[in-house]
Structure formats: C-alpha cells, structure tokens
Enzyme design. Sequence first.
Site, short mmCIF file in Angstrom:
data_model
loop_
_atom_site.label_atom_id
_atom_site.label_comp_id
_atom_site.label_asym_id
_atom_site.label_seq_id
_atom_site.Cartn_x
_atom_site.Cartn_y
_atom_site.Cartn_z
N ASP A 13 -8.46 -6.28 5.45
CA ASP A 13 -8.81 -7.37 4.34
C ASP A 13 -10.36 -8.10 4.72
O ASP A 13 -11.18 -8.58 4.02
CB ASP A 13 -7.79 -7.74 3.38
CG ASP A 13 -7.25 -6.68 2.69
OD1 ASP A 13 -7.71 -6.09 1.82
OD2 ASP A 13 -6.29 -6.69 2.83
N HIS A 28 0.33 -1.32 0.12
CA HIS A 28 -0.08 0.04 0.39
C HIS A 28 1.17 1.20 -0.42
O HIS A 28 0.55 2.81 -0.65
CB HIS A 28 -0.95 -0.08 1.65
CG HIS A 28 -1.51 -0.79 1.32
ND1 HIS A 28 -2.64 -1.08 0.05
CD2 HIS A 28 -2.29 -2.28 2.25
CE1 HIS A 28 -3.82 -2.22 0.76
NE2 HIS A 28 -3.63 -2.34 1.53
N ARG A 56 7.16 -6.07 2.50
CA ARG A 56 5.73 -6.84 1.63
C ARG A 56 5.78 -6.56 0.89
O ARG A 56 5.13 -5.71 0.40
CB ARG A 56 4.42 -6.47 3.09
CG ARG A 56 3.16 -6.34 1.85
CD ARG A 56 1.97 -6.76 2.67
NE ARG A 56 1.39 -5.42 2.86
CZ ARG A 56 0.07 -5.27 4.26
NH1 ARG A 56 -0.18 -6.30 4.41
NH2 ARG A 56 -0.16 -4.12 3.96
N ASP A 108 17.17 -10.69 -3.18
CA ASP A 108 18.40 -9.91 -3.74
C ASP A 108 19.04 -8.28 -3.31
O ASP A 108 20.30 -8.05 -2.66
CB ASP A 108 18.97 -9.50 -5.70
CG ASP A 108 18.91 -11.23 -6.42
OD1 ASP A 108 18.83 -12.25 -5.27
OD2 ASP A 108 18.57 -10.90 -7.48
N GLU A 127 -6.34 -13.24 4.33
CA GLU A 127 -7.26 -11.95 4.35
C GLU A 127 -8.18 -12.12 3.70
O GLU A 127 -8.29 -11.23 3.29
CB GLU A 127 -6.40 -10.90 4.19
CG GLU A 127 -5.33 -10.57 3.40
CD GLU A 127 -4.42 -9.46 3.48
OE1 GLU A 127 -5.18 -8.48 4.05
OE2 GLU A 127 -4.08 -9.91 3.13
C1 3PY Z 1 -5.10 -6.36 6.74
O1 3PY Z 1 -5.14 -6.08 7.72
O2 3PY Z 1 -5.57 -6.51 6.06
C2 3PY Z 1 -3.90 -6.15 6.12
O3 3PY Z 1 -2.35 -6.67 5.54
C3 3PY Z 1 -2.45 -5.85 7.79
O4 3PY Z 1 -2.67 -6.16 9.33
MG MG Z 2 -4.48 -6.54 3.72
#
Ligand code: 3PY
Ligand code: MG
Length: 264
Positions: A178, A48, A73, A87, A152
């Site tokens: 999510d 994000h 991430r 890398d 998620e």
């Molecule tokens: C979420 O809550 O969707 C995340 O990716 C991080 O906690």
């Molecule tokens: Mg998330």
Amino acid sequence: MDMPKNLFKQRLRQGRWQVGLFVGMTSAYSMEILAGAGFDWLVIDAEHSPNNPASVLSQLQAAAPYPAQLLVRPMNHDPALIKQYLDVGAQTLLLPLVDNAVQAQDLVRALRYPPDGIRGVAASLARAAHWNGVKDYVRQAKAETCLVVQVETRQGLENLDAIVAVDGVDGVFIGPADLAASLGHLGDAGHSEVRAAIEDALRRISATGKAAGVFVTDPALATHYRDCGASFIAVGGDTTLLRNAALKLAASFRDGSSGSGAVT
Ligand code: 3PY
Ligand code: MG
C-alpha cells in the site's frame, strides 16, 4: 481460569525478534498446520481475505494448542467489528491504513472498556473471557490486549511521529504494497523511494522505544530492516506458499522431468 497471557505483546515490549506469516486461507484445518510450523506469530487476514468473526473464531480455536501467537487484521476500523474479534479471543489486532493520530486514538478506545474506551461489555458471551470463567477478565483485558497499527500511506508517514506517540499503540507495522501505491509506485514495493521511506520509518519508530514491524520476504533485506530497527516481520503468506509449491510440483513432472514431490 487465569487470564491468558499475550506473549506477542510481551515480546514486543522486550524488543525480541519475532517472525510471522500472513494467513489468508480462511481454513481452521490449514491454520493448524501453520500454527505448529515454527512462526512466532500468524496474522489472520480479514482485510483482503474472505474472513469474518465466525471463520476467525474457528482458526483461533485450531491454533490455540500451538506455540504461534495469533493476530487478526480486521477489514476496517469499525469498533463493532473490533469488539467481535476481541470477544472471540483475538488479543492482538493489526489495523490497516492508519493515517493520523486521531484514528490511532479512536482505535485505542475501540480496544478498551470504559472509562478508557468504548468496547461493549458482555464477558458472559465472550470466548475471550471464557464466558466469565476468567476471573476479573474485564479488568485484566487492557493489559493483555495489544494494538498494532499499519502505516502504509504518504499521509501516514507524514503523521508517523504523532501516531507512534499515541498511548496504547504498541507497535507500528509498515505495509510496503500500500505504501508503494500511495507513493506513486503501484506494484513496485522494491522501488528505491519506497525502500528509503521504509528504512526511515523503521528508524523513527524504534527510536521512540515502540516496536517497528514490516512485511519483507527477502532474508537479506529482512536483516537490513532489522538493523534499521524492525523487531517483528512478516515473511510471506500462506496463499503464496501453497501456490508456489503447487506450481513447482506440477511443473516438475512436465517436459520430461522426473519430478521431485513424493505423494504418500
Ligand atoms: C501491505 O504491504 O500493504 C500490507 O498491508 C502487508 O504488508
Ligand atoms: Mg496494506
């Protein structure tokens, strides 16, 4: 030089309690503050936040002398992007939105060199290998590379047992924001249905012996999730910390208040 040890992975395996923070400021300078602040792990968010391999590299360099273990991430499951993060020196990757075991297997392969996977080989160009300075890097990389997948979505929950069972998945991290959206509760990660789904997921993951993690900002709820089986938690994000502190400081000098934040 010796292969750098992945202490985050070691502690995941040992079931040790690890407290982390999301880092979205994209700044090597603020990363250096956070890396010495007492967190066990920090995750540079490029899903994000406007990070890329170059900005991730400078943050990894800034954090290197400090105790916190660094995760990255990526924004998606692209093996070419994953290769670049590995890398430049990320040893642990947190992959968002993993919905089934096939995706998890593909990610394991993206993180590994042949014959176990498809990661391209160029140790002479890789900071991770100290540009060929790490003896036998290509054969040691698998042991020190760690894959944490995020479950998620509703579909991810339905396929949770199969995802956890994938060899090479070291841990599963539940993303409440999510997950809430996927379960029909957009913006309400505290909804009872979301809470119940998280508790059930943490129990099922930890029962297999693999590490379970979750984002949780409330200390009492964190203790409860620990009882449900969570061993690694993210307790906030740097952008929120900065915003909250800035709002509070500005407000404390308004409306006749004398203020509280000394600036030296
Ligand atoms: C979420 O809550 O969707 C995340 O990716 C991080 O906690
Ligand atoms: Mg998330």
